[in-house]
Design a protein around this motif. Structure first.
Motif: not given
Length: 584
Positions: A280-305
């Motif tokens: 359990p991790n109550a980090n609301p921005s991490a939910v957005s990060l999951l959705l961002l990763a979902e979109m990103t993974a359609r194009d690339v396999k590695v991402v810098l942050t």
């Protein structure tokens, strides 16, 4: 293919992560007579172990979790990287030691117990994430960052090989110009080596200076148009990064991608996030990060942050709050300590005060004033967990059922785990203490885990140039007066030649979500359906009447308990998925 072996098969390895300096390591190992069979990075670990034993970590630049078996010595070596970018979980049962990168892997064993670690639950309720080695799975612990576990001759030995700031024997010299130039060179080198990849890569781009700095340095190194990815919200809120990220992307002419999410999108992603994160991790921005990763993974396999700029260069409010409190305690706080009790008596009224505009910022300043009057260790614990601003002792006594109340009062895991972290984070200068404390709590217990788990849920490798070991050691040695002159002063000065003024001068804003609006609007009914369900929590875990009063007060507008409700909601959905329902 794994396992990976040395030449005679006596040393075997399973490995998760990326060793960025593997080319240099391969060249040196080959010169020393080692025969490497693969072209990848993981095999270097086997031969580094043969050469250097437990000193192999001194040679690594990367993120990793691995298990190495030395059949001649009958030794198992388990390790995670210096800052904890890759997790490794441990479980012991029936004379066996289990290890995995995800807790859910343990549940492939049908005999794996499925019980809540009630003794550690107060740590989660207090912080919104776990600190220390314990998890909320009974019998499962996490190997601490910068540590290896040696298992041989029937014994286990924890071997620390890296601690933030340990190499900072003395502050950097040479003046501001020299230090800024060093920061620029180290960051450029870190980005350069993190760009090594055999597959397409991109960048998570927010509107802040950290990811913009990484983008600017990527543009110096990478050929072709860089792929950038941003997430935002379908409403006008301060947290929305879309416009600023779009502006930065246009400046560098990237191939820019956006995902705009609604409350419904976030809620659907929340369920997937609870499963992906294991704990359990109550980090609301991490939910957005999951959705961002979902979109990103359609194009690339590695991402810098850009994760890490705040932690290293003094970007969070608590970097100043902690240092101010420590200095105040040393001067006048102790003399006024008797006032801590009366201020603590106001704690039950903070949620109501948050709704009352007439009292202004009192709910923010009163807890901070009280922290200044408390003993140092207790004050640090309450400051870093935002105690009184989010959760509080008043809520513990009201909400906890008898078993949980007893577990908290007898075990005090939160207090014990934090005391160890605080001792490890103590530095002569309060600003340095604040920097280490943020890294040893929020970063390693929350931000890094969330990034890895949300990215890997979509087979996306998220790389963090700011956590290159040389850059970490450098940041720990920047003199506090220079580091804290203004928000991320050294970082902004270092990347000034590469960034436009609008990117450099934008004030610090959190990467968050509009949950305050959503929790009281489109998601209010769904949240209450979960938390008012009599099966939401293990029987007796929470006082149902007190929980009902809290929900009534919040959703009627009489008080504000957003953080508490989000922690309870995350816990309820986690229990439903991992303790009550099928896991694998």
């Amino acid at each position: 293919d794994q396992p990976l072996y040395n030449e005679d098969g006596s040393v075997a390895l399973v490995f998760n992560g990326e060793i960025y300096n593997y080319r240099e390591l391969r060249a040196e190992l080959t010169r020393r007579g080692h025969a490497l069979r693969t072209a990848g990075d993981g095999e270097t670990l086997v031969h580094l172990y043969e050469e250097h034993g437990l000193r192999l970590f001194d040679h690594l630049r990367g993120m990793y979790a691995f298990a190495l078996w030395d059949s001649r010595a009958r030794r198992l070596l388990l390790a995670v990287d210096h800052i904890g970018m890759k997790p490794l979980y441990l479980h012991e049962r029936g004379g066996l030691l289990y290890f995995a990168s995800e807790v859910k892997a343990f549940y492939a064993d049908p005999d794996m117990p499925r019980r809540l670690n009630i003794g550690a639950l107060d740590a989660y309720m207090g912080f919104g994430y776990m600190i220390g080695p314990e998890t909320l799975f009974e019998g499962v612990r996490r190997l601490p960052p910068g540590h290896a576990l040696l298992v041989e001759n029937g014994t286990q030995t924890l071997h620390p090989f890296w601690t933030f700031g340990a190499a900072a024997s003395a502050p950097l010299g040479g003046g501001e110009g020299v230090i800024v130039e060093q920061a620029r060179d180290l960051l450029a080198e870190a980005v350069r080596i993190h760009l090594r990849s055999d597959v397409p890569l991109g960048l998570f781009l927010s509107g802040g200076v950290d990811s913009a700095a990484v983008l600017a340095l990527m543009a110096q190194e990478a050929g072709g148009r860089i792929q950038t990815y941003t997430i935002g919200y379908n409403m006008d809120v301060p947290d929305n990064e879309l416009a600023q990220a779009r502006r930065v992307a246009a400046h560098f002419t990237t191939q820019h991608h956006e995902r705009v999410i609604s409350a419904d999108d976030w809620w659907a992603g929340f369920g997937r996030y609870v499963y992906a994160h294991d704990e359990p991790n109550a980090n609301p921005s991490a939910v957005s990060l999951l959705l961002l990763a979902e979109m990103t993974a359609r194009d690339v396999k590695v991402v810098l942050t850009g994760l890490g700029g705040d932690e290293l260069f003094g970007g969070y409010p608590n970097h100043r709050t902690i240092a101010r409190a420590l200095r105040a305690q040393a001067s006048w706080g102790r003399a006024l300590r008797p006032l801590a009790g009366p201020l603590g008596a106001l704690e039950p009224h903070y949620p109501t005060m948050k709704r009352a505009r007439v009292v202004g910022a009192l709910p923010t300043y009163l807890p901070r004033l009280r922290h200044t009057l408390l003993p140092p260790d207790e004050a640090l614990l309450r400051i870093q967990s935002f105690d009184g601003l989010a959760f509080s002792d008043h809520l513990r006594r009201a909400l906890y059922g008898p078993d949980l109340l007893d577990a908290w009062q007898r075990g005090r895991y939160r207090e014990r785990a934090f005391a160890e972290i605080a001792a490890r984070s103590q530095r002569p200068d309060p600003d340095d203490t604040a920097q280490a404390l943020v890294i040893n709590t929020w970063l390693t217990g929350n931000a890094l885990l969330s990034q890895d788990k949300t990215a890997m849920a979509h087979a996306l490798e998220a790389r963090v140039p700011f956590f290159d070991p040389a850059l970490l050691d450098f940041a720990a040695r920047v003199p506090p007066p220079l580091r804290m002159r203004s928000n991320k002063h050294v970082l902004r000065a270092a990347v000034r030649p590469y960034l436009p003024a609008f990117a450099l001068e934008r004030p610090k804003q959190p990467f968050s979500t509009p949950i305050l609006n959503w929790f009281e609007g489109p998601l209010a009914g769904r949240i209450q359906d979960v938390l008012r369900d009599s099966q939401a929590f293990a029987p007796g875990l929470f006082n149902r009447a007190a929980l009902a009063r809290l929900l009534d007060a919040h959703f009627s507008g009489r008080a504000r308990y957003t953080e508490v409700i989000f922690r309870l909601l995350t816990l309820a959905l986690w229990q439903r998925r991992f303790l009550d329902g099928p896991v694998v």
